[in-house]
Design an enzyme around this catalytic site. Sequence first.
Site, PDB file in Angstrom:
ATOM      1  CG  ASP A  34      -6.237  12.956 -41.265  1.00 26.23           C
ATOM      2  OD1 ASP A  34      -6.668  14.059 -41.634  1.00 26.23           O
ATOM      3  OD2 ASP A  34      -6.435  12.497 -40.121  1.00 26.23           O
TER       4      ASP A  34
ATOM      5  CG  ASP B  14      -8.997  18.413 -42.495  1.00 31.22           C
ATOM      6  OD1 ASP B  14      -9.586  17.688 -41.678  1.00 31.22           O
ATOM      7  OD2 ASP B  14      -9.478  19.461 -42.932  1.00 31.22           O
TER       8      ASP B  14
END
Length: 291
Positions: free
Chosen positions: A210, A212
């Site tokens: 991802d 973040d």
Amino acid sequence: MTASKIAVIGGSGIYEIDGLEDAVWTEVETPWGAPSDAILTGRLGGVEMAFLPRHGRGHVHAPADVPYRANIDALKRIGCSDVISVSACGSFREEMAPGDFVIVDQFIDRTIAREKSFFGSGCVGHVSIAEPTCARLGDACEAAARDAGIRLHRGGTYLAMEGPQFSTLAESRMYREAWGADVIGMTNMPEAKLAREAELCYASVAMITDYDSWHPEHGEVDVSEIIRILTGNADKGREMVRGLPGLLGGERAACGHGCDRALEHAILTRPEARDPALVARLDAVAGRVLG
């Protein structure tokens, strides 16, 4: 030359090594308590291998509760010479996209609730972690990942946060913009520090799941999306691991970066002043220098 035994510490999504010959799960006792799980040992491509699931099978250990000292002691105790850490992480860089791997070479440690050293009162030791990873192992991980067709970035700073929550938006922006971190995770510290104290060569492969929470087009971390990407990363991670024995081989020379001699001048407590009980606990980790 000495025999190699390659250890893989598997993070989220990686709970075994495919294709191990004569594979057996073995319980290992340590003076620091029980490791995260039994250790899977066997041979891959004729090379001795060991696998330890960092969170335990079934993912039962939270990042702050992983028994890091027991894990590293156990791997050293069974004769491992090289440790490859594989873990999930978030990215602070647009070009380091979900699904990519990063060969980490630096760390920022923001963990606060973990035992970070084997040494202490009664036997004081200070090791340098200016260069916390082994470039030789990093080279092998890079080659294995590229052979597996994995999109890879060589070099990056891993920010280790305490967790278990993900970052706030303000934290994410600070780590990315002010601190210059590249990826973020919850498990490589104090693992890397302890591996250095145990004179083990250590490499970290961060598998990005991802962005973040800093990315304006991706928003906050979505756990369901992380799990989807994690599954694909785990498959790629196992493929990378399968290539390591052929690159590292069954024998190794002394580490050119000094990882296997990190304690050479690190013990400050005079022999007559050392705590016998602590010295006994250090038998596997520091027996080479404590005698």
